[in-house]
Design an enzyme around this catalytic site. Structure first.
Site, PDB file in Angstrom:
ATOM      1  N   GLU A 195      33.653  45.465  38.854  1.00 28.76           N
ATOM      2  CA  GLU A 195      32.511  46.368  38.673  1.00 28.76           C
ATOM      3  C   GLU A 195      31.304  46.023  39.542  1.00 28.76           C
ATOM      4  O   GLU A 195      30.515  46.896  39.895  1.00 28.76           O
ATOM      5  CB  GLU A 195      32.087  46.419  37.191  1.00 28.76           C
ATOM      6  CG  GLU A 195      31.428  45.148  36.623  1.00 28.76           C
ATOM      7  CD  GLU A 195      32.415  44.119  36.103  1.00 28.76           C
ATOM      8  OE1 GLU A 195      33.579  44.124  36.554  1.00 28.76           O
ATOM      9  OE2 GLU A 195      32.030  43.291  35.248  1.00 28.76           O
ATOM     10  N   CYS A 242      38.553  40.715  33.533  1.00 29.86           N
ATOM     11  CA  CYS A 242      38.335  39.329  33.145  1.00 29.86           C
ATOM     12  C   CYS A 242      38.919  38.991  31.765  1.00 29.86           C
ATOM     13  O   CYS A 242      40.113  38.731  31.669  1.00 29.86           O
ATOM     14  CB  CYS A 242      36.850  38.975  33.272  1.00 29.86           C
ATOM     15  SG  CYS A 242      36.606  37.202  33.472  1.00 29.86           S
ATOM     16  N   HIS A 296      35.531  40.402  38.513  1.00 29.90           N
ATOM     17  CA  HIS A 296      34.678  41.484  38.020  1.00 29.90           C
ATOM     18  C   HIS A 296      34.553  42.557  39.098  1.00 29.90           C
ATOM     19  O   HIS A 296      33.620  42.553  39.903  1.00 29.90           O
ATOM     20  CB  HIS A 296      33.306  40.940  37.625  1.00 29.90           C
ATOM     21  CG  HIS A 296      33.355  40.155  36.356  1.00 29.90           C
ATOM     22  ND1 HIS A 296      33.203  40.727  35.119  1.00 29.90           N
ATOM     23  CD2 HIS A 296      33.613  38.844  36.138  1.00 29.90           C
ATOM     24  CE1 HIS A 296      33.331  39.796  34.186  1.00 29.90           C
ATOM     25  NE2 HIS A 296      33.578  38.646  34.783  1.00 29.90           N
TER      26      HIS A 296
HETATM   27  N1  GLN Z   1      35.910  34.017  28.408  1.00 29.33           N
HETATM   28  C1  GLN Z   1      36.769  34.182  29.539  1.00 29.33           C
HETATM   29  C2  GLN Z   1      36.659  33.012  30.505  1.00 29.33           C
HETATM   30  O1  GLN Z   1      35.725  32.271  30.425  1.00 29.33           O
HETATM   31  C3  GLN Z   1      36.508  35.497  30.254  1.00 29.33           C
HETATM   32  C4  GLN Z   1      35.173  35.532  30.923  1.00 29.33           C
HETATM   33  C5  GLN Z   1      34.706  36.922  31.256  1.00 29.33           C
HETATM   34  O2  GLN Z   1      35.229  37.902  30.752  1.00 29.33           O
HETATM   35  N2  GLN Z   1      33.711  37.021  32.117  1.00 29.33           N
HETATM   36  O3  GLN Z   1      37.481  32.846  31.369  1.00 29.33           O
END
Ligand code: GLN
Length: 543
Positions: free
Chosen positions: A516, A388, A514
């Site tokens: 994970e 992310c 994500h």
């Molecule tokens: N801050 C980034 C976004 O909002 C990444 C979010 C995250 O890592 N979950 O896209």
């Protein structure tokens, strides 16, 4: 609204906590659900969080641990992740109940006139709604057993309506349909080395004061409880001696079901709830368990992030790394590195690691060190996995140091950047509310044939969970691809980039989703598994 009576076969196990938080109540709840699942029952878990937030989404992970995302886009307490991993089942956001959700529902109905003429009160209206939520989940999932874990510690003001609802359910359904398990702590005083039972006695008294007598007590302790300690707790807490279960420290949380099973907790539950079970089968869980007991070597991973003060901020990532190592016979050691302390002149410390992982994150603070680490991994050919924020800042690093866009950034970090290689998702521009408004939950992704992503997933279609507001700006795609960064995963409608990879590298792979959240013990998520595989290779080459 009158409580609607849903008669269903499900039986309920209520898990309460005493003495203090952080005793691993979620792991006990998940472990006993696992044991019952291994007895052939259909089991699931609910986590009650008595706090006033609507969900975990707006909470800082350093205060409360990671925000776990479900397929249906719930931003949940991290215990939901524990349940999914233990039970190898996808849960919905309905499995996480908070005070705000319950009160919100009752308030909404009151405004609609749903309680006309009545005085709306905690008992019965709030408690009825709590019971409805619990029973509806048991019924819609068609469960034999539903384990309901109440967050916090007995005595907290916020948890009172929930404990009261549980007490009422025992009254309504009786002893063979409801069971109370109380999780406490027996500290060992270093000076005398004696296990102390008084905190357990007091927390049971506190529970009784609100009308709940526990049926089983599991006691967290440094060492296994001896017979005389169990006897003492039994006497004071008014539970049979064999129902005082030691839940002592162990090397892996995945050994907790075995610790509880050896003391017959599942036998006690089956007897008390008169459950109709099949022969107990350790089967595949035993395979998982053994992989956590025997390691041929270890692999060392640097996790560079901004919420490193609390390991639970990244709990699903930690598990995904450990699942992958265990699958390959390796113990995964993770060092958490605060990205704020990582500047260009101390990046060499990263040479001590077999692989570098950058997890999710938000905001400008700490981003400089993350960009530097993402670039260092690329230049030094160190296996890299970005999740992310780790995807987005790998894009920024590549833009700055390979594409010669020295002022490139994400608009989250620098709203006025000359080259916004990461920018706000178009549908986000009109959103004012912060809660529950990110791009959330499971979305389909097309994986390009003949790429690393395609090889590791063995498919051209995958579904992954998301939680973000920003994305890669496709105006830059050609420029990036000409210089060696491939976007090998694209959302099903082609509108956003989901995976990046650099083919001429030991392993440089990052995902907007994500990965994970869908890793399970014995079945590690594929990107994590390949990352650990590459890190092991890197370790062997270096040594
Ligand atoms: N801050 C980034 C976004 O909002 C990444 C979010 C995250 O890592 N979950 O896209």
């Amino acid at each position: 609204m009158q409580e609607s009576e849903v008669v269903h076969k499900a039986k309920y196990i209520f898990v309460t906590g005493g003495v203090m938080s952080g005793l691993g109540k979620g792991i006990v709840a998940a472990s006993l659900a696992k044991l019952l699942q291994l007895c052939g029952l259909k089991v699931s878990c609910i986590k009650i969080d008595p706090y006033l937030n609507f969900d975990a989404g707006t909470m800082n992970p350093v205060m409360h641990g990671e925000v776990f995302v479900t397929n249906d886009g719930g931003e949940c307490d991290m215990d939901i992740g524990t349940y999914e991993r233990f039970l190898d089942t996808d849960l919905t956001k309905n499995h996480n109940i908070t005070t705000a959700q319950i009160y919100g529902k009752v308030m909404e109905l009151e405004r609609k006139g749903g309680y006309l003429g009545q005085c709306v009160q905690i008992i019965p209206h709030i408690t009825d709604e709590i019971k409805n939520r619990i029973r509806t989940t048991a019924k819609s999932d068609d469960l034999d057993v539903l384990v309901v874990e109440c967050g916090g510690t007995v005595g907290d003001i916020e948890s009172l309506p929930f404990l009261e609802a549980m007490r009422q359910m025992r009254l309504q359904y009786g002893m063979d349909k409801t069971l109370f398990i109380h999780v406490t702590l027996a500290p060992v005083l270093d000076v005398v080395g004696e296990i102390k039972t008084k905190p357990t006695q007091h927390s049971v008294q506190e529970l009784r004061r609100i009308g709940i007598q526990p049926d089983i007590i599991t006691v967290r302790s440094k060492v296994p409880l001896d017979a005389s300690t169990k006897r003492k707790i039994s006497l004071f807490a008014n539970v049979e001696e064999k129902d005082v279960i030691s839940s002592h420290d162990s090397t892996s949380i995945y050994t907790v079901p075995e610790i509880l099973e050896e003391q017959g907790i599942h036998i006690a539950i089956i007897r008390k709830l008169a459950l109709d079970t099949k022969p107990f089968r350790w089967g595949e869980w035993n395979g998982v368990l053994n992989s956590y007991k025997n390691f041929k070597n270890d692999v060392k991973i640097a996790m560079v992030g901004k919420y490193v003060k609390l390991a639970d901020s990244y709990v699903s990532i930690n598990h995904a790394l450990v699942h992958s190592g265990a699958k390959l016979g390796y113990k995964t050691n993770i060092d958490f590195i605060d990205s704020e302390l990582l500047e260009n002149d101390n990046l060499q410390s990263l040479n001590n690691y077999d692989g570098i992982l950058i997890p999710g994150g938000f905001g400008e603070r700490g981003s400089k060190g993350i960009i530097a680490a993402a670039n260092y991994a690329r230049v030094k050919n160190i296996p890299y996995l970005g999740i992310c924020f780790g995807f987005q800042l790998a894009v920024v690093a590549f833009a700055r140091y390979v594409c010669n866009l020295s002022n490139a950034s994400s608009t989250e970090i620098d709203p006025n950047t000359e080259d916004p290689v990461i920018y706000l998702l178009p549908e986000q521009s009109h959103i004012d509310n912060m809660g529950g408004t990110m791009r959330l939950g499971s979305h389909e992704i097309d994986v390009m044939p003949n790429t690393i992503a395609n090889k590791l997933y063995g498919s051209t279609k995958i579904e992954k969970r998301h939680r973000h507001r920003y994305e890669f700006n496709q105006e830059y795609r050609n420029r990036f691809e000409k210089l060696g960064m491939i976007f090998s995963g694209v959302s099903y409608d082609g509108s956003r980039m989901e995976i990046l990879e650099i083919p001429n590298h030991n392993f440089y792979f990052a995902v907007q989703y994500h990965a994970e959240f869908t890793s399970r013990p014995g079945k590690p998520e594929e990107a994590f598994l390949s990352f650990i595989e590459a890190s092991i290779k890197n370790k062997n080459v270096r040594s």
